[in-house]
Design an enzyme around this catalytic site. Sequence first.
Site, PDB file in Angstrom:
ATOM      1  N   ARG A 185       0.868  -1.176   0.000  1.00 46.13           N
ATOM      2  CA  ARG A 185       0.000   0.000   0.000  1.00 46.13           C
ATOM      3  C   ARG A 185       0.906   1.227   0.000  1.00 46.13           C
ATOM      4  NH1 ARG A 185      -3.581  -2.786  -1.383  1.00 46.13           N
ATOM      5  NH2 ARG A 185      -5.542  -3.264  -0.335  1.00 46.13           N
ATOM      6  N   GLU A 230      -4.111   7.775  -4.622  1.00 51.64           N
ATOM      7  CA  GLU A 230      -4.476   7.060  -5.863  1.00 51.64           C
ATOM      8  C   GLU A 230      -5.831   7.551  -6.341  1.00 51.64           C
ATOM      9  OE1 GLU A 230      -4.201   2.841  -5.225  1.00 51.64           O
ATOM     10  OE2 GLU A 230      -2.102   2.967  -4.630  1.00 51.64           O
ATOM     11  N   HIS A 259      -1.818   0.590  -9.811  1.00 49.82           N
ATOM     12  CA  HIS A 259      -2.371  -0.363  -8.833  1.00 49.82           C
ATOM     13  C   HIS A 259      -3.013  -1.563  -9.553  1.00 49.82           C
ATOM     14  CE1 HIS A 259      -4.095  -0.720  -4.492  1.00 49.82           C
ATOM     15  NE2 HIS A 259      -3.896  -1.921  -5.041  1.00 49.82           N
TER      16      HIS A 259
HETATM   17  P1  NAP Z   1      -0.452 -11.692   4.665  1.00 52.20           P
HETATM   18  O1  NAP Z   1      -0.377 -13.112   4.212  1.00 52.20           O
HETATM   19  O2  NAP Z   1      -1.245 -11.360   5.871  1.00 52.20           O
HETATM   20  O3  NAP Z   1       1.049 -11.163   4.823  1.00 52.20           O
HETATM   21  C1  NAP Z   1       1.396  -9.993   5.489  1.00 52.20           C
HETATM   22  C2  NAP Z   1       2.703 -10.238   6.232  1.00 52.20           C
HETATM   23  O4  NAP Z   1       3.117  -8.998   6.816  1.00 52.20           O
HETATM   24  C3  NAP Z   1       2.562 -11.276   7.358  1.00 52.20           C
HETATM   25  O5  NAP Z   1       3.577 -12.239   7.210  1.00 52.20           O
HETATM   26  C4  NAP Z   1       2.745 -10.445   8.623  1.00 52.20           C
HETATM   27  O6  NAP Z   1       3.443 -11.117   9.654  1.00 52.20           O
HETATM   28  C5  NAP Z   1       3.598  -9.298   8.123  1.00 52.20           C
HETATM   29  N1  NAP Z   1       3.471  -8.121   8.957  1.00 52.20           N
HETATM   30  C6  NAP Z   1       2.336  -7.506   9.391  1.00 52.20           C
HETATM   31  N2  NAP Z   1       2.637  -6.421  10.105  1.00 52.20           N
HETATM   32  C7  NAP Z   1       3.988  -6.341  10.157  1.00 52.20           C
HETATM   33  C8  NAP Z   1       4.901  -5.451  10.749  1.00 52.20           C
HETATM   34  N3  NAP Z   1       4.465  -4.387  11.465  1.00 52.20           N
HETATM   35  N4  NAP Z   1       6.224  -5.677  10.589  1.00 52.20           N
HETATM   36  C9  NAP Z   1       6.656  -6.759   9.893  1.00 52.20           C
HETATM   37  N5  NAP Z   1       5.837  -7.634   9.303  1.00 52.20           N
HETATM   38  C10 NAP Z   1       4.521  -7.426   9.426  1.00 52.20           C
HETATM   39  O7  NAP Z   1      -1.051 -10.770   3.503  1.00 52.20           O
HETATM   40  P2  NAP Z   1      -0.868 -10.927   1.923  1.00 52.20           P
HETATM   41  O8  NAP Z   1      -1.984 -11.722   1.357  1.00 52.20           O
HETATM   42  O9  NAP Z   1       0.542 -11.327   1.634  1.00 52.20           O
HETATM   43  O10 NAP Z   1      -1.102  -9.393   1.482  1.00 52.20           O
HETATM   44  C11 NAP Z   1      -0.240  -8.392   1.965  1.00 52.20           C
HETATM   45  C12 NAP Z   1      -0.720  -7.014   1.550  1.00 52.20           C
HETATM   46  O11 NAP Z   1      -0.496  -6.829   0.156  1.00 52.20           O
HETATM   47  C13 NAP Z   1      -2.224  -6.770   1.710  1.00 52.20           C
HETATM   48  O12 NAP Z   1      -2.556  -6.383   3.021  1.00 52.20           O
HETATM   49  C14 NAP Z   1      -2.499  -5.655   0.721  1.00 52.20           C
HETATM   50  O13 NAP Z   1      -2.404  -4.395   1.331  1.00 52.20           O
HETATM   51  C15 NAP Z   1      -1.355  -5.799  -0.293  1.00 52.20           C
HETATM   52  N6  NAP Z   1      -1.859  -6.178  -1.626  1.00 52.20           N
HETATM   53  C16 NAP Z   1      -1.663  -5.324  -2.670  1.00 52.20           C
HETATM   54  C17 NAP Z   1      -2.130  -5.652  -3.916  1.00 52.20           C
HETATM   55  C18 NAP Z   1      -1.924  -4.739  -5.084  1.00 52.20           C
HETATM   56  O14 NAP Z   1      -2.802  -4.660  -5.925  1.00 52.20           O
HETATM   57  N7  NAP Z   1      -0.782  -4.085  -5.214  1.00 52.20           N
HETATM   58  C19 NAP Z   1      -2.796  -6.870  -4.120  1.00 52.20           C
HETATM   59  C20 NAP Z   1      -2.965  -7.713  -3.032  1.00 52.20           C
HETATM   60  C21 NAP Z   1      -2.497  -7.358  -1.784  1.00 52.20           C
HETATM   61  P3  NAP Z   1       2.895 -12.469  10.371  1.00 52.20           P
HETATM   62  O15 NAP Z   1       3.069 -13.552   9.358  1.00 52.20           O
HETATM   63  O16 NAP Z   1       3.760 -12.621  11.545  1.00 52.20           O
HETATM   64  O17 NAP Z   1       1.448 -12.172  10.688  1.00 52.20           O
END
Ligand code: NAP
Length: 328
Positions: free
Chosen positions: A237, A266, A285
Amino acid sequence: MTKRIVAYRRIKPHHLEALRRDFHVDHFAELDSADDPAFRQAMAEAHGLIGAGIGVTPALLDASPQLEAIATISVGYDNYPVEELTRRGILLCNTPDVLTETTADTGFLLIMAAARRAIELAELVKRGDWQASIDERHFGCDVHGKTLGMIGFGRIGAAVARRGALGFGMQVLYANASPKPALEAEFGAQRRELDELLAESDFVCVTVPLTAETEHLIGAHEFSQMKPSAIFVNIARGKVVDESALIAALEKGQIRAAGLDVFEQEPLSPESPLPHMTNVVALPHIGSATHETRDAMAQRAVDNITLALKGEHPVSLVNEAAWAKRRG
Ligand code: NAP
């Protein structure tokens, strides 16, 4: 009584049809804002809300007294007041997993495009400026064999890293809230403190969710820790990064280049210098934006809202704590 769903923005006819088999559906295809009077009126009677990209505020919730569940067509849910929803017993559902690989593809697209200067050099060809063999002024840098630092090592972070480690022979470092021993065993990823990762990585890729903790996680200090040859990629994000610090780091050559799918504002403001910088690849995006994946995300959201409004546990529930005190 037939329950009522408000659907907004682009939802394909077959998904609307599926919802209409069980529910009354009001569809707002061109919704600009949650303040739209007709939308507000429909929300006054709605039991479910499905769509993506509209911020849900406590004021909207006050105006939606029957709302039982929200299905966002996204994995990120930073647009939603989760604690407030839980307090009110409203279920919030998202679409993890089905977009992981496509979003990781976008991450790797940005890594490759920024490293090999693909957009800048394709523009040169389009302009008719390819008039002699290219020389080292146009060379990029290798991706294979380099060090990839992942900030956030969840579903998408792991999928980007897997591409790097197994496809491009990269060494993977990660900074993440919790350790990931299975991924360490799978492709040799190594956990680092954030500053260590920044100093050691050739590519730094951000995939943490936007939360109060991660807002501006990457700022002037973090850019100052990176190698001058480093390439920075953000597919998480925009607000995870202090964008003015990023612009300053790019302008003064503190880092080599950036690949960005997300921005603090955005669509990107016309005043932003980012799209005009030759060492920036800026995408609008598009992380999950393929026909197949957007369809799978919408299907997951349809499944979530259908289950929730029928009193069954949704496939992907964000606020598990709301389940015990759900409405309806
Ligand atoms: P996810 O599986 O929940 O992965 C997020 C990771 O970040 C987890 O491993 C979590 O740790 C870690 N984390 C959370 N807070 C943290 C912090 N303060 N410091 C260090 N690590 C931290 O989510 P995902 O499915 O990979 O998606 C991640 C993000 O990508 C979404 O929330 C979204 O905002 C973004 N996204 C963007 C697009 C786009 O179009 N560009 C598309 C999809 C998603 P733990 O494993 O310990 O919980």
